[in-house]
Design a protein around this motif. Sequence first.
Motif, PDB file in Angstrom:
ATOM      1  N   VAL A  95     -40.124  38.934   8.676  1.00 38.81           N
ATOM      2  CA  VAL A  95     -41.042  40.324   8.499  1.00 38.81           C
ATOM      3  C   VAL A  95     -40.829  40.847   7.005  1.00 38.81           C
ATOM      4  CG1 VAL A  95     -41.598  42.311   9.459  1.00 38.81           C
ATOM      5  CG2 VAL A  95     -41.174  40.278  11.134  1.00 38.81           C
ATOM      6  N   ARG A  96     -39.778  40.835   6.623  1.00 33.55           N
ATOM      7  CA  ARG A  96     -39.492  41.811   5.393  1.00 33.55           C
ATOM      8  C   ARG A  96     -40.329  40.670   4.154  1.00 33.55           C
ATOM      9  NH1 ARG A  96     -34.265  42.518   7.279  1.00 33.55           N
ATOM     10  NH2 ARG A  96     -33.458  40.699   6.485  1.00 33.55           N
ATOM     11  N   GLY A  97     -40.173  39.780   4.234  1.00 29.40           N
ATOM     12  CA  GLY A  97     -40.776  38.784   3.242  1.00 29.40           C
ATOM     13  C   GLY A  97     -42.341  38.999   3.267  1.00 29.40           C
ATOM     14  N   PHE A  98     -42.727  38.964   4.726  1.00 34.28           N
ATOM     15  CA  PHE A  98     -44.334  39.315   4.583  1.00 34.28           C
ATOM     16  C   PHE A  98     -44.611  40.600   4.028  1.00 34.28           C
ATOM     17  CE2 PHE A  98     -47.561  41.496   7.001  1.00 34.28           C
ATOM     18  CZ  PHE A  98     -48.666  40.591   6.949  1.00 34.28           C
ATOM     19  N   ALA A  99     -43.800  41.555   4.483  1.00 27.55           N
ATOM     20  CA  ALA A  99     -43.897  42.865   3.899  1.00 27.55           C
ATOM     21  C   ALA A  99     -44.048  43.080   2.188  1.00 27.55           C
ATOM     22  CB  ALA A  99     -42.927  44.076   4.242  1.00 27.55           C
ATOM     23  N   ARG A 100     -43.237  42.275   1.703  1.00 32.30           N
ATOM     24  CA  ARG A 100     -43.237  41.982   0.204  1.00 32.30           C
ATOM     25  C   ARG A 100     -44.312  41.598  -0.324  1.00 32.30           C
ATOM     26  NH1 ARG A 100     -37.496  41.240   1.002  1.00 32.30           N
ATOM     27  NH2 ARG A 100     -37.947  38.789   0.922  1.00 32.30           N
ATOM     28  N   ARG A 101     -45.019  40.370   0.276  1.00 34.28           N
ATOM     29  CA  ARG A 101     -45.998  39.627  -0.063  1.00 34.28           C
ATOM     30  C   ARG A 101     -47.371  40.496   0.249  1.00 34.28           C
ATOM     31  NH1 ARG A 101     -42.835  35.603   2.009  1.00 34.28           N
ATOM     32  NH2 ARG A 101     -44.042  35.740   4.320  1.00 34.28           N
ATOM     33  N   ARG A 102     -47.481  40.924   1.158  1.00 32.78           N
ATOM     34  CA  ARG A 102     -48.664  41.660   1.590  1.00 32.78           C
ATOM     35  C   ARG A 102     -48.216  43.375   1.516  1.00 32.78           C
ATOM     36  NH1 ARG A 102     -52.998  39.829   4.431  1.00 32.78           N
ATOM     37  NH2 ARG A 102     -53.833  41.751   4.018  1.00 32.78           N
ATOM     38  N   PRO A 103     -48.088  43.902   0.496  1.00 29.60           N
ATOM     39  CA  PRO A 103     -47.766  45.342   0.336  1.00 29.60           C
ATOM     40  C   PRO A 103     -48.962  46.395   0.755  1.00 29.60           C
ATOM     41  CG  PRO A 103     -48.175  44.564  -1.825  1.00 29.60           C
ATOM     42  CD  PRO A 103     -48.232  43.456  -1.026  1.00 29.60           C
ATOM     43  N   ASP A 104     -50.227  45.853   0.870  1.00 23.81           N
ATOM     44  CA  ASP A 104     -51.093  46.578   1.354  1.00 23.81           C
ATOM     45  C   ASP A 104     -51.259  46.624   2.971  1.00 23.81           C
ATOM     46  OD1 ASP A 104     -51.526  43.468   1.473  1.00 23.81           O
ATOM     47  OD2 ASP A 104     -53.533  44.131   2.123  1.00 23.81           O
ATOM     48  N   VAL A 105     -50.263  46.072   3.620  1.00 18.28           N
ATOM     49  CA  VAL A 105     -50.255  46.007   5.166  1.00 18.28           C
ATOM     50  C   VAL A 105     -49.160  46.942   5.664  1.00 18.28           C
ATOM     51  CG1 VAL A 105     -49.766  44.781   7.379  1.00 18.28           C
ATOM     52  CG2 VAL A 105     -50.949  43.625   5.443  1.00 18.28           C
ATOM     53  N   CYS A 106     -49.374  47.885   6.496  1.00 13.24           N
ATOM     54  CA  CYS A 106     -48.178  48.729   7.088  1.00 13.24           C
ATOM     55  C   CYS A 106     -47.480  48.080   8.382  1.00 13.24           C
ATOM     56  CB  CYS A 106     -49.064  49.820   7.936  1.00 13.24           C
ATOM     57  SG  CYS A 106     -48.023  50.998   8.594  1.00 13.24           S
ATOM     58  N   VAL A 107     -46.177  47.790   7.781  1.00 14.82           N
ATOM     59  CA  VAL A 107     -45.467  47.051   8.792  1.00 14.82           C
ATOM     60  C   VAL A 107     -44.269  47.867   9.301  1.00 14.82           C
ATOM     61  CG1 VAL A 107     -43.814  45.014   8.827  1.00 14.82           C
ATOM     62  CG2 VAL A 107     -45.828  44.887   7.196  1.00 14.82           C
ATOM     63  N   THR A 108     -44.275  47.859  10.641  1.00  9.45           N
ATOM     64  CA  THR A 108     -43.264  48.656  11.455  1.00  9.45           C
ATOM     65  C   THR A 108     -42.556  47.752  12.316  1.00  9.45           C
ATOM     66  OG1 THR A 108     -45.082  50.362  11.456  1.00  9.45           O
ATOM     67  CG2 THR A 108     -43.142  50.571  13.004  1.00  9.45           C
ATOM     68  N   THR A 109     -41.209  47.728  12.198  1.00  4.64           N
ATOM     69  CA  THR A 109     -40.219  47.125  12.659  1.00  4.64           C
ATOM     70  C   THR A 109     -39.578  48.019  13.705  1.00  4.64           C
ATOM     71  OG1 THR A 109     -39.899  45.437  11.323  1.00  4.64           O
ATOM     72  CG2 THR A 109     -38.423  45.492  12.885  1.00  4.64           C
ATOM     73  N   LEU A 110     -39.504  47.761  15.072  1.00  7.91           N
ATOM     74  CA  LEU A 110     -38.801  48.775  15.950  1.00  7.91           C
ATOM     75  C   LEU A 110     -37.619  47.931  16.318  1.00  7.91           C
ATOM     76  CD1 LEU A 110     -42.024  50.050  17.849  1.00  7.91           C
ATOM     77  CD2 LEU A 110     -40.908  51.003  15.906  1.00  7.91           C
ATOM     78  N   ARG A 111     -36.636  48.386  16.120  1.00 11.15           N
ATOM     79  CA  ARG A 111     -35.400  47.731  16.729  1.00 11.15           C
ATOM     80  C   ARG A 111     -35.086  48.487  17.999  1.00 11.15           C
ATOM     81  NH1 ARG A 111     -31.964  47.363  11.127  1.00 11.15           N
ATOM     82  NH2 ARG A 111     -32.795  45.746  10.302  1.00 11.15           N
ATOM     83  N   MET A 112     -35.237  47.851  19.186  1.00 13.05           N
ATOM     84  CA  MET A 112     -35.284  48.663  20.357  1.00 13.05           C
ATOM     85  C   MET A 112     -33.913  48.450  21.299  1.00 13.05           C
ATOM     86  SD  MET A 112     -39.235  48.645  21.891  1.00 13.05           S
ATOM     87  CE  MET A 112     -40.565  49.620  21.156  1.00 13.05           C
ATOM     88  N   ALA A 113     -33.472  49.408  21.942  1.00 14.07           N
ATOM     89  CA  ALA A 113     -32.272  48.707  22.761  1.00 14.07           C
ATOM     90  C   ALA A 113     -32.939  48.437  23.937  1.00 14.07           C
ATOM     91  CB  ALA A 113     -31.705  50.361  23.123  1.00 14.07           C
ATOM     92  N   ASN A 114     -31.880  47.939  24.685  1.00 13.95           N
ATOM     93  CA  ASN A 114     -32.313  47.084  26.054  1.00 13.95           C
ATOM     94  C   ASN A 114     -33.183  47.887  26.989  1.00 13.95           C
ATOM     95  OD1 ASN A 114     -30.517  44.370  26.317  1.00 13.95           O
ATOM     96  ND2 ASN A 114     -29.241  46.040  25.452  1.00 13.95           N
ATOM     97  N   TRP A 115     -34.111  47.487  27.259  1.00 15.69           N
ATOM     98  CA  TRP A 115     -35.277  47.856  28.042  1.00 15.69           C
ATOM     99  C   TRP A 115     -34.749  48.070  29.617  1.00 15.69           C
ATOM    100  CZ3 TRP A 115     -41.237  47.266  27.556  1.00 15.69           C
ATOM    101  CH2 TRP A 115     -41.585  47.473  26.171  1.00 15.69           C
ATOM    102  N   ILE A 116     -34.682  49.197  30.187  1.00 18.60           N
ATOM    103  CA  ILE A 116     -34.270  49.352  31.734  1.00 18.60           C
ATOM    104  C   ILE A 116     -35.473  50.106  32.493  1.00 18.60           C
ATOM    105  CG2 ILE A 116     -32.968  51.199  31.470  1.00 18.60           C
ATOM    106  CD1 ILE A 116     -30.750  49.605  33.120  1.00 18.60           C
TER     107      ILE A 116
END
Length: 355
Positions: free
Chosen positions: A156-177
């Motif tokens: 995903v970080r590599g994609f963000a570098r190649r496509r800086p025009d795209v808004c990339v959001t990564t959500l590191r989520m805790a365990n859902w319950i």
Amino acid sequence: MAQVVMVTGVSRDAGARCARRLAADPTIDTVIGIDVVPPRAELGRVRFVRADIRNPVIAKVIAGEDVDTVVHTGVVATPGSAGGRSSMKEINVIGTMQLLAACQKAPGISKLVVKSSTTVYGAGPRDPAMFTEEMAPRAIHQTGLSKDAVEVEGYVRGFARRRPDVCVTTLRMANWIGPQTDSPMTRYFAMPVIPTVLGFDARLQFLHENDGVGAIHHATANDLPGTFNIAGDGIIYLSQAIRRLGHPAARLPSFTAAGTAAVVRRARLADFSPDQITFLTYGRVVDTTRMRGEFGFAPEYTTAAAFDDFKRSQRPGAITSASRLLSAGLGDTGLERARRLSRTPSITGPVTLRD
């Protein structure tokens, strides 16, 4: 503002709920759900398209539907739900690679939201009190979701570098319950006798299922590039969680953990991987300052409140299926005692077993 949103992984509950939530947003014109099998849950206004993100044909779906926003919830958490570890890795890593390759070729893509996991930080005896987003994923994992999540975020970080025009959001989520979440974690806490590692009391963080869906909707509806830890406020110790449930705990030596997990998998009580065992041994806590500040999201449920909501969905009674564990090969003296104690009317609180 997103107009045509494609959501991956809608055959599983999390993806289906996210798709339905987005479809209910009047500012979003169309929501397309993608998966290799039809969803078990009703998708409402979501239009389902049967497609495999591991296949380059996904690029034709993106182009043909004029997709401008991709929400990737298709990362599988356990080998059992994917048909084995090799299939799990193929879905998670190869699938993400093909999806990102398709997005890279699509000029109309303007936003990518990725549902990741706090497992990228790992779990171990030398962990900091809290993990912040600045701390790089720890590439020490040998297998399981942790290793896959690290690789996925790298792509995903590599994609963000190649496509800086795209808004990339990564959500590191805790365990859902929550009441509707079916996961290795909820199945673990639903066990009639809960095994723990002797000498350890993990610090745990949870995210209520409603807040998880809300965070993905928030990321989709707003331009919020970056990586964010998403978790409920506060922590709960493993021993506290077990006491709240009223289930007896079987404290087992660490060297028996792998064997116990294998028996539990064979009994189909829970689908445990080595990284999940490590998490339940050492725990993991993440800092959510950026979630509230930069991301602008506040979960409705704290960690404790999320766990209590899950607890209310469980049937009362400390041991309802102890015979399943015993027949599966865990019939040691501790569990025999637990079964006897469950029949004793005077036992009302949790029981800690020591041999």
